[in-house]
Design an enzyme around this catalytic site. Structure first.
Site, short mmCIF file in Angstrom:
data_model
loop_
_atom_site.label_atom_id
_atom_site.label_comp_id
_atom_site.label_asym_id
_atom_site.label_seq_id
_atom_site.Cartn_x
_atom_site.Cartn_y
_atom_site.Cartn_z
N ASP A 71 -6.99 1.32 1.44
CA ASP A 71 -6.99 1.60 2.87
C ASP A 71 -8.40 1.33 3.40
O ASP A 71 -9.23 0.75 2.71
CB ASP A 71 -6.53 3.03 3.14
CG ASP A 71 -7.57 4.07 2.76
OD1 ASP A 71 -8.54 3.74 2.02
OD2 ASP A 71 -7.45 5.23 3.21
N LYS A 130 0.83 -1.20 0.00
CA LYS A 130 0.00 0.00 0.00
C LYS A 130 0.87 1.25 0.00
O LYS A 130 0.65 2.17 -0.81
CB LYS A 130 -0.93 -0.01 1.21
CG LYS A 130 -1.86 1.20 1.27
CD LYS A 130 -2.86 1.07 2.40
CE LYS A 130 -2.21 1.22 3.75
NZ LYS A 130 -3.20 1.26 4.86
#
Length: 262
Positions: free
Chosen positions: A176, A157
């Site tokens: 997220d 991420k």
């Protein structure tokens, strides 16, 4: 010539077992089926972009190095807090070389004074990644996911945030908590696992949209589609959302069960 007995032929065909259909092969790499396809995802995304034309990464930074460090610091905390911490951090350690030469305990003490949680672990990570940049990349932030994820504290991420924002070349979609929640509510995925959600979104949208997709969903999640009380009445895409007006039940972790008292 003796004519065939039509009745006997029909009976034989009735008795003959039908061939079995081949079992479907499930490929874990394929996207999971979405709950609703009534509105094309790309059309809904275009409407979201119109609602949030200013969507962008809300971590303040002046370089790819600052963005990388800020993104690592943002784990399990808010961008608002990170933006309060980083001016002091980069004032003391302005570049990779300065941070690489720092003592992790001193960096941790600074983060603690500034209100950052998990300050010791995060200090070790950012000092370690700075040393990795100096030792392996000449102090520059690498431009591939494979190289970025080898740095301490940098996962997929974080790497894709840097690749998308700093270099305009993400290798995946950033998932997220906001992206996960909204993609479930919009029916773009049925998974609750970030890696599978990323694959689902990557299959629905072209690569050119991957970076802005996450920023736009995050903006919408922070301003309209809240976790506990989503503002469906004021949402500009509620007509395209299969979860509208009951979205608080979708995309959230189930409450923890309390053990019965003895």
């Amino acid at each position: 010539m003796k004519r065939p007995n039509k009745a006997a032929s029909a009976a034989a065909e009735t008795r003959a077992p039908k061939p079995k259909k081949a079992a479907a092969v499930v490929d874990a790499a394929q996207p999971t089926p979405a709950r609703a396809r009534s509105s094309a995802p790309q059309a809904t995304f275009a409407r979201l972009r119109a609602l949030h034309p200013d969507a962008h990464c809300e971590l303040n930074h002046k370089s790819s190095f600052e963005l990388l460090v800020a993104t690592v610091l943002s784990a399990q905390t808010t961008d608002v807090l990170v933006n309060k911490v980083t001016p002091h951090l980069f004032g003391a350690y302005p570049d990779a070389r300065a941070l690489a030469s720092a003592d992790a305990a001193e960096v941790g003490a600074l983060l603690r004074r500034l209100g950052m949680g998990m300050f010791n672990q995060k200090a070790r990570n950012i000092v370690g990644l700075a040393r990795g940049l100096i030792e392996r990349h000449g102090g520059e932030v690498p431009r591939t996911l494979a190289e970025l994820v080898k740095l301490p504290g940098v996962g997929r991420k974080t790497a894709n945030v840097v690749l998308g924002v700093a270099f305009g070349a993400p290798e995946g979609v950033v998932v997220d908590t906001h992206v996960q929640r909204l993609s479930q509510r919009l029916g773009w995925t049925t998974s609750d696992k970030p890696d599978q959600i990323e694959r689902d979104l990557a299959a629905l949208f072209p690569r050119r949209d991957w970076d802005m997709l996450s920023h736009t969903l995050i903006f919408h999640g922070r301003r309209i589609c809240f976790a506990r009380k989503p503002a469906c009445g004021g949402c500009g895409i509620s007509d395209a959302c299969p979860s509208a007006f009951h979205a608080e039940n979708v995309g959230r972790k189930p409450p923890r069960r309390r053990d019965a008292a003895p």
